[in-house]
Scaffold this active site. Sequence first.
Site, mmCIF file in Angstrom:
data_model
loop_
_atom_site.group_PDB
_atom_site.id
_atom_site.type_symbol
_atom_site.label_atom_id
_atom_site.label_comp_id
_atom_site.label_asym_id
_atom_site.label_seq_id
_atom_site.Cartn_x
_atom_site.Cartn_y
_atom_site.Cartn_z
ATOM 1 N N ASP A 101 0.857 -1.172 0.000
ATOM 2 C CA ASP A 101 0.000 0.000 0.000
ATOM 3 C C ASP A 101 0.903 1.234 0.000
ATOM 4 O OD1 ASP A 101 -2.541 1.405 0.526
ATOM 5 O OD2 ASP A 101 -3.146 -0.514 1.396
ATOM 6 N N ASP A 197 -3.254 4.578 -2.279
ATOM 7 C CA ASP A 197 -4.326 5.023 -1.391
ATOM 8 C C ASP A 197 -4.783 6.434 -1.748
ATOM 9 O OD1 ASP A 197 -5.839 4.533 1.167
ATOM 10 O OD2 ASP A 197 -4.801 6.380 1.734
ATOM 11 N N GLU A 251 -6.808 3.511 -5.776
ATOM 12 C CA GLU A 251 -8.054 3.388 -5.014
ATOM 13 C C GLU A 251 -8.999 4.472 -5.499
ATOM 14 O OE1 GLU A 251 -10.003 3.923 -0.662
ATOM 15 O OE2 GLU A 251 -8.337 5.140 -1.315
ATOM 16 N N HIS A 325 -10.831 -3.867 3.741
ATOM 17 C CA HIS A 325 -10.689 -3.429 5.135
ATOM 18 C C HIS A 325 -11.540 -2.203 5.463
ATOM 19 C CE1 HIS A 325 -8.182 -0.892 2.755
ATOM 20 N NE2 HIS A 325 -8.038 -0.064 3.768
ATOM 21 N N ASP A 326 -12.161 -1.578 4.459
ATOM 22 C CA ASP A 326 -13.041 -0.427 4.703
ATOM 23 C C ASP A 326 -14.511 -0.815 4.631
ATOM 24 O OD1 ASP A 326 -10.865 1.292 4.891
ATOM 25 O OD2 ASP A 326 -10.942 1.830 2.764
HETATM 26 O O1 ISL Z 1 -13.647 9.597 0.223
HETATM 27 C C1 ISL Z 1 -14.152 8.550 -0.056
HETATM 28 C C2 ISL Z 1 -15.285 8.492 -1.007
HETATM 29 O O2 ISL Z 1 -15.516 9.749 -1.557
HETATM 30 C C3 ISL Z 1 -13.687 7.308 0.609
HETATM 31 O O3 ISL Z 1 -14.164 6.156 0.013
HETATM 32 C C4 ISL Z 1 -12.179 7.286 0.644
HETATM 33 O O4 ISL Z 1 -11.682 7.144 -0.636
HETATM 34 C C5 ISL Z 1 -11.708 6.180 1.498
HETATM 35 O O5 ISL Z 1 -12.190 6.359 2.805
HETATM 36 C C6 ISL Z 1 -10.194 6.190 1.516
HETATM 37 O O6 ISL Z 1 -9.767 5.018 2.140
HETATM 38 C C7 ISL Z 1 -8.384 4.815 2.227
HETATM 39 O O7 ISL Z 1 -7.710 5.896 2.824
HETATM 40 C C8 ISL Z 1 -8.097 6.166 4.174
HETATM 41 C C9 ISL Z 1 -8.033 4.909 5.056
HETATM 42 O O8 ISL Z 1 -8.675 5.167 6.278
HETATM 43 C C10 ISL Z 1 -8.694 3.731 4.410
HETATM 44 O O9 ISL Z 1 -8.506 2.573 5.200
HETATM 45 C C11 ISL Z 1 -8.105 3.573 3.038
HETATM 46 O O10 ISL Z 1 -8.594 2.445 2.357
HETATM 47 C C12 ISL Z 1 -7.139 7.219 4.674
HETATM 48 O O11 ISL Z 1 -5.827 6.835 4.421
#
Ligand code: ISL
Length: 549
Positions: A101, A197, A251, A325-326
């Site tokens: 990541d 990310d 992502e 994980h989200d």
């Molecule tokens: O902002 C979003 C949608 O408009 C979210 O989906 C966002 O892209 C997402 O929360 C980002 O996730 C990633 O970065 C975060 C972390 O907490 C997550 O675990 C990771 O997958 C911050 O680094």
Amino acid sequence: MHNEKPAWWKEGIVYQVWPRSFKDSNGDGIGDLRGVIDKLDYIKSLGVDIIWLNPVYKSPNDDMGYDVSDYRAINPEFGTMADMDELLQKAHQKGLRIVMDLVVNHSSDEHAWFKESASSRDNPKADWYYWRDKPNNWGAWFGGSAWEYVPARNQYYLHVFSKKQPDLNWENPEVREAIYSIMRYWGDKGIDGFRFDAVTRYSKDLTFKDTPPDSTGYGFPACMNGPKEHVFLREMYRKVLSHYDWMTVGEGGGSTPRSTWPYVNPSKHELGMVFVGPHTGVGRPRYGNGYDESGFDLPRFKAIIDEWQRGMDGHGWMGWYLENHDQVRSINRWGNTGIYWKESGKMLATLLLFLRGTPYIYMGEELGMVNYPFRKKEEIRDLEAMNDYVVLNKRGYAPDHIWKILRMTSRDNCRTPMQWNDQGNAGFSTGKPWIEVNPSYQDINVEAEEKDPDSILHYWRKAIQVRKAHPTAIYGSFRLLCPKDTQVFAFTRKDQEHELLIVCNFTNVHARYEIPKEFRGAEKLIGNYENEPGILLHAYECYVLERNI
Ligand code: ISL
Ligand code: CA
């Protein structure tokens, strides 16, 4: 044949390991790199090709590793750099690739860069983050304002996520060079790529205008697909990515396929693929708009997947996931945790593995792991869930209602320990796990499913082999059938030699489905019931048929 240029990361299948909860090798209750090394044979046995490892860098863990304080060091709770080198070497020996990541939209506020930047207005790194004299109305993803005051500078810094995740100033060429040098450092170690990310947020609209406030009272940060996004990514490609045979997955992309094309169109030289999540938003309860209990809208779910499947074909590659994980466990959202647990788990496996795009399997998904029965504050670990808990309380929701929401939304649902056996702590750790083990481990665990020839685990293995043996499942074009049907998700995949028909009943009752004429008598490659497909599908029945063209 198809016109997609073949690549190992298009044909491969990804297994996502969230290391903190995978396997603890030393009894401190925290999963670690040695634990991953110990389980490489298990991962290999699934038939997957690529491991995506969530962040293992040094971090104060405000956001569980997504707040990095040293990009060149391993978080001691996960092990040492020697462990990481060994993991790379052993994985490669077994023919598994490792993708890390890369979290560079922001660093931790405990990173040396930020400490220096925050110390004064005229230090050498003064410009490495976004500093302003006055905040605008933007809200942070994890609650509160997106700006935090620092007395030493008498200024505010921008943090799109938590206040311990200050956004790096990508406008500054020194910042970009520092990031590229980190990437090369890991490249030289032999990693096989990165998952980028929050990649769509690298570039900000530098006017920092207020945006319309939402129900939280804040405006949404205007930094998605910002003005310089593609300038930055092309520079990164030229300076770093073009020198490696890497898998590069962003992502998120744009909000539509069209706005996503530039990220992944091979002629643009940016990323290899993106994965997007709008399909996971269908029927997801969100406190912002009240608790949506309307249930799951299958036609909507299909329409979104269809839009992306067709919209990206010929314009760039995608990855697909049902869990990560989200998210929460897919079987709680789209399957059945009761008597049809097995059938629905297999049905979801079939959907994911036969979509067009690289499939991402999240640890435990191959077992049909389920959500955790959260009912007290002490069980929460995730800062997002904690913030939701506070917000819902402030809004006067009854405790039962709050827990009902969190059981359906908390990211902790996917972060409980991997269930290896029915012994203490599900075989995850000999110590006290950092987060509760899901009580379902007595029935749902690797050991039990290895023994049961009819298990969800064995079905995944088989379905993975079917996908691999049929290039049509990888590169063939996608066509949605019966879009309005509220029970059945049916689609075809086709190239010049073969056509596959994939049929999935998303409900716990019979569904009527008439097989298209051209598929009558076609060979069944896999399915979750013994019978040959008939006019009535059983609860959660799924199958894949193949015909020659
Ligand atoms: O902002 C979003 C949608 O408009 C979210 O989906 C966002 O892209 C997402 O929360 C980002 O996730 C990633 O970065 C975060 C972390 O907490 C997550 O675990 C990771 O997958 C911050 O680094
Ligand atoms: Ca450990």
